[in-house]
Design an enzyme around this catalytic site. Sequence first.
Site, PDB file in Angstrom:
ATOM      1  N   LEU A   1      -1.765  37.835  25.764  1.00 33.32           N
ATOM      2  CA  LEU A   1      -2.093  39.336  26.216  1.00 33.32           C
ATOM      3  C   LEU A   1      -3.717  39.812  25.373  1.00 33.32           C
ATOM      4  O   LEU A   1      -3.869  40.553  25.673  1.00 33.32           O
ATOM      5  CB  LEU A   1      -1.495  39.811  26.739  1.00 33.32           C
ATOM      6  CG  LEU A   1      -0.928  39.032  28.550  1.00 33.32           C
ATOM      7  CD1 LEU A   1       1.073  39.893  29.050  1.00 33.32           C
ATOM      8  CD2 LEU A   1      -1.338  38.772  29.001  1.00 33.32           C
TER       9      LEU A   1
ATOM     10  N   VAL B   1       0.870  40.493  21.709  1.00 33.60           N
ATOM     11  CA  VAL B   1       1.526  40.469  23.480  1.00 33.60           C
ATOM     12  C   VAL B   1       1.861  39.327  24.469  1.00 33.60           C
ATOM     13  O   VAL B   1       0.700  39.007  24.363  1.00 33.60           O
ATOM     14  CB  VAL B   1       1.538  41.417  24.352  1.00 33.60           C
ATOM     15  CG1 VAL B   1       2.127  41.944  25.712  1.00 33.60           C
ATOM     16  CG2 VAL B   1       1.350  43.151  23.456  1.00 33.60           C
TER      17      VAL B   1
ATOM     18  N   ASP C   1      -0.346  56.884  18.404  1.00 36.75           N
ATOM     19  CA  ASP C   1      -0.349  55.819  18.365  1.00 36.75           C
ATOM     20  C   ASP C   1      -1.865  55.825  20.095  1.00 36.75           C
ATOM     21  O   ASP C   1      -1.892  54.392  20.675  1.00 36.75           O
ATOM     22  CB  ASP C   1      -0.087  54.440  18.430  1.00 36.75           C
ATOM     23  CG  ASP C   1      -1.421  53.671  18.250  1.00 36.75           C
ATOM     24  OD1 ASP C   1      -2.198  53.855  18.384  1.00 36.75           O
ATOM     25  OD2 ASP C   1      -0.734  52.414  18.178  1.00 36.75           O
TER      26      ASP C   1
END
Length: 615
Positions: free
Chosen positions: A322, A330, A441
């Site tokens: 992904l 991911v 982040d």
Amino acid sequence: MVYDGPEFTSIYWPNPDDTIWGNGRTSYYSSRVASFNDIGTFVSSDSLEFRCLDSSLGVKRRLTMDYDGNLRLYSLNNSSGLWVVTWQAIAKQCNVHGLCGRNGICIYTPDPKCACPPYYEPVNSSDWSRGCKPNFERGCNDSQFLKLPHVDYYGFDLNYTRNVTFNDCQQLCLGDCHCRAFKHVIRGDSWSCYTKGDLFNGYNMADDSLYLRIPTRVKVLEVNRIILNVSRLACGDSKVVLLPNSYNDASTRSFKWVYVYSFGGAIGTIEVIILVASWCFFFRKHVISASLEEGYHILTTQFRNFSYDELKRATGKFNQVLGKGGFGAVYKGVLADARVVAVKKLENIVQGEEEFWAEVSLFGRINHMNLARIWGFCSEGKHRLLVYEYVANGSLDNHLFSSSNNSVVLEWEKRFKIALGTAKGLAYLHHECLEWVIHCDVKPGNILLDSDFEPKISDFGLVKLCQRGGHGLSNLSQIRGTKGYMAPEWTTNLPLTAKIDVYSYGVVLLELVKGTRLTSCAVDDSLGEEEVTEFSTFVSLAKTKLQDGEDSWMEDMIDPRLEGKFSKNQAAKLIEIGLSCVDDDRNKRPTMEAVTQVLADCRDETATVDTPSYV
């Protein structure tokens, strides 16, 4: 809070390693005055403050010092009759002192349990507060040392010496008959030596080792392992005890008797009808409550530990990527119960297995509509993975910065919804979590969008997993691809606070308005200062136009793809807030709580309003 045991007394909350100021306290008050209001906020005169998760009126609450030494705030769930924890003083149970007694070690498996070091055994296996005893006789002249990796005991230091070698540290302990163990660790820029006179409050840690003193006649094992034992922290059976709501029961019984005696004879027929209707009403209510309780049970038990093979099958051997970020790739997967998930393979994890379990278990208890839900984790050998809910519309950067001609322009209403939802999620992490979380982040790639374009922040807490123990610039390289969103204090020796997230949010906010990436440092560091200049130019131009009060100042600031279809009032607010968030002076940046309030107030407005003020 203080552990007051038969052998020693020690403070364990607030954090005894911090100064008074570090704990948010002050010594200038000779008395303490505190209040606990109706919405679940505790405030004291020495600046100690906390609030419950379900902050609202009309909820019955109790503050309890539990049997395990932790202070917890409970709220009553009227539908189930259960008391639910909505705040607790200590997130990691092993930080409570005295749990495992003398020589005992508190570890996570992942639940907290007590253990004895090698060559020690429990004094009483049914009462771990009595600790562990050596199965050898102590001596002063015939000693050797057994290395216990990732173990430490809090307090009771006989000696602290800086700039000392390992051999000298060992000799310091050998020369003192009261020394039970020693540590030789780096503190700052030099090696330091700690000798221990007593071994209390043992716990597992990611770094460092302890050297336990034992007789030379004891044969040291080739592989030193802590011997696990059944812990007293598992308190008997797991039966849930429903606390009776005596105030409700008593009033109900009293009301029914009065009703019967007062009206039974006169309106008997009506009484029967009312009783039948009441019975149907309460029966239906209990059915709904039972189904709700079952739903809550399902929700609260979905977070679990997955095996690596299980996730490998779910992702088809990790074949559908992904995305890939600074913390790892991911993959899309489908669990055995048909749930679609996103599985993140973590890289650069520096923690031990037990501490990793403890950290991610905390993440599993974080629940907010604007945070990506974590269903579970995998900690098996060298593998560290997190299992998230799958969010259908992908990340914000795919919708905002897509260069495809066929891409659909993100409408203004959706942009404002994303700005508000992201602010709510960060405000929850900063102000409402059981344990304070800084994201570190925040960027469009970590803001996911569901089918209704409701934002869900992902990757919260991962910096804490990957960067524990890091200081200053030494570990910035591990946060890859996000330099354009970093606050200026990342490059200084200032302690990092929640205001670094505020800065990153401000950059995202301005990019939402402009519709382009204001700095490409997140994509390619080789571009250097050229892209940073673009961001600085945009901020400088926006501030100038805002101060000059030009009527058409927003036309140059807003994404031209919107073709003028946006709320001028909301656009002005977003730009003003974004500029305030990216101020170089972190003390001038607003809190996410203040940002959320301002955005919520202008959610349905269309008229121009004054510049907001922040606290």
